[in-house]
Design a protein around this motif. Structure first.
Motif, PDB file in Angstrom:
ATOM      1  N   LEU A  21      92.304   5.842 134.621  1.00  0.00           N
ATOM      2  CA  LEU A  21      91.797   5.254 133.372  1.00  0.00           C
ATOM      3  C   LEU A  21      92.573   3.993 133.025  1.00  0.00           C
ATOM      4  O   LEU A  21      93.717   3.827 133.429  1.00  0.00           O
ATOM      5  N   ALA A  22      91.975   3.147 132.245  1.00  0.00           N
ATOM      6  CA  ALA A  22      92.677   1.976 131.705  1.00  0.00           C
ATOM      7  C   ALA A  22      93.607   2.446 130.589  1.00  0.00           C
ATOM      8  O   ALA A  22      93.372   3.490 129.969  1.00  0.00           O
ATOM      9  N   ASP A  23      94.668   1.677 130.337  1.00  0.00           N
ATOM     10  CA  ASP A  23      95.621   2.021 129.280  1.00  0.00           C
ATOM     11  C   ASP A  23      94.933   2.195 127.936  1.00  0.00           C
ATOM     12  O   ASP A  23      95.222   3.129 127.198  1.00  0.00           O
ATOM     13  N   ALA A  24      94.038   1.285 127.613  1.00  0.00           N
ATOM     14  CA  ALA A  24      93.361   1.340 126.316  1.00  0.00           C
ATOM     15  C   ALA A  24      92.550   2.624 126.171  1.00  0.00           C
ATOM     16  O   ALA A  24      92.539   3.244 125.104  1.00  0.00           O
ATOM     17  N   GLN A  25      91.889   3.047 127.223  1.00  0.00           N
ATOM     18  CA  GLN A  25      91.111   4.287 127.171  1.00  0.00           C
ATOM     19  C   GLN A  25      92.020   5.485 126.965  1.00  0.00           C
ATOM     20  O   GLN A  25      91.712   6.377 126.181  1.00  0.00           O
ATOM     21  N   ALA A  26      93.134   5.527 127.673  1.00  0.00           N
ATOM     22  CA  ALA A  26      94.034   6.674 127.575  1.00  0.00           C
ATOM     23  C   ALA A  26      94.726   6.728 126.228  1.00  0.00           C
ATOM     24  O   ALA A  26      94.900   7.815 125.672  1.00  0.00           O
ATOM     25  N   LEU A  27      95.114   5.586 125.692  1.00  0.00           N
ATOM     26  CA  LEU A  27      95.812   5.569 124.407  1.00  0.00           C
ATOM     27  C   LEU A  27      94.884   5.938 123.257  1.00  0.00           C
ATOM     28  O   LEU A  27      95.339   6.362 122.208  1.00  0.00           O
ATOM     29  N   ALA A  28      93.589   5.810 123.441  1.00  0.00           N
ATOM     30  CA  ALA A  28      92.626   6.153 122.393  1.00  0.00           C
ATOM     31  C   ALA A  28      92.264   7.631 122.392  1.00  0.00           C
ATOM     32  O   ALA A  28      91.597   8.111 121.469  1.00  0.00           O
ATOM     33  N   LEU A  29      92.716   8.399 123.381  1.00  0.00           N
ATOM     34  CA  LEU A  29      92.394   9.820 123.451  1.00  0.00           C
ATOM     35  C   LEU A  29      93.193  10.621 122.423  1.00  0.00           C
ATOM     36  O   LEU A  29      94.407  10.513 122.353  1.00  0.00           O
ATOM     37  N   ARG A  30      92.507  11.429 121.646  1.00  0.00           N
ATOM     38  CA  ARG A  30      93.199  12.289 120.690  1.00  0.00           C
ATOM     39  C   ARG A  30      94.001  13.355 121.433  1.00  0.00           C
ATOM     40  O   ARG A  30      95.138  13.630 121.120  1.00  0.00           O
ATOM     41  N   ASP A  31      93.382  13.950 122.438  1.00  0.00           N
ATOM     42  CA  ASP A  31      94.035  14.968 123.254  1.00  0.00           C
ATOM     43  C   ASP A  31      94.021  14.493 124.694  1.00  0.00           C
ATOM     44  O   ASP A  31      92.953  14.287 125.265  1.00  0.00           O
ATOM     45  N   PRO A  32      95.202  14.291 125.311  1.00  0.00           N
ATOM     46  CA  PRO A  32      95.209  13.762 126.680  1.00  0.00           C
ATOM     47  C   PRO A  32      94.514  14.677 127.683  1.00  0.00           C
ATOM     48  O   PRO A  32      94.078  14.228 128.727  1.00  0.00           O
ATOM     49  N   GLY A  33      94.353  15.947 127.366  1.00  0.00           N
ATOM     50  CA  GLY A  33      93.643  16.865 128.246  1.00  0.00           C
ATOM     51  C   GLY A  33      92.146  16.618 128.282  1.00  0.00           C
ATOM     52  O   GLY A  33      91.448  17.135 129.139  1.00  0.00           O
ATOM     53  N   ASP A  34      91.640  15.817 127.354  1.00  0.00           N
ATOM     54  CA  ASP A  34      90.197  15.516 127.300  1.00  0.00           C
ATOM     55  C   ASP A  34      89.755  14.540 128.377  1.00  0.00           C
ATOM     56  O   ASP A  34      88.578  14.354 128.591  1.00  0.00           O
TER      57      ASP A  34
END
Length: 80
Positions: free
Chosen positions: A66-79
């Motif tokens: 994933l891109a950094d921006a996509q990962a940082l926007a995740l509420r739960d990293p397991g999603d």
């Protein structure tokens, strides 16, 4: 100087871990926006609060491609 968004609430000056998370979010191109400018939408977007949350999301991003921006926007990293 950088515009962080309408919903940005600055951490205390002494909270280095929280400021590191703010720097990572802004460095990824994200802003602290979530409320509609007209006031009709009330769903704030998630942003990590500590550097530990940033590290966890970056590990997930590296694993899943994933891109950094996509990962940082995740509420739960397991999603991811």
């Amino acid at each position: 100087m950088l515009f962080a968004g309408h919903d940005f609430a600055a951490p205390r000056r002494t909270k280095d871990r929280e400021w590191a998370a703010v720097a990572a979010v802004l460095g990824a191109g994200l802003r602290y926006e979530g409320f509609e400018t007209c006031g009709c939408g009330r769903e704030p977007k998630y942003r990590p609060h500590t550097s530990a949350q940033v590290r966890a999301r970056r590990r997930i991003a590296a694993r899943k491609g994933l891109a950094d921006a996509q990962a940082l926007a995740l509420r739960d990293p397991g999603d991811a």
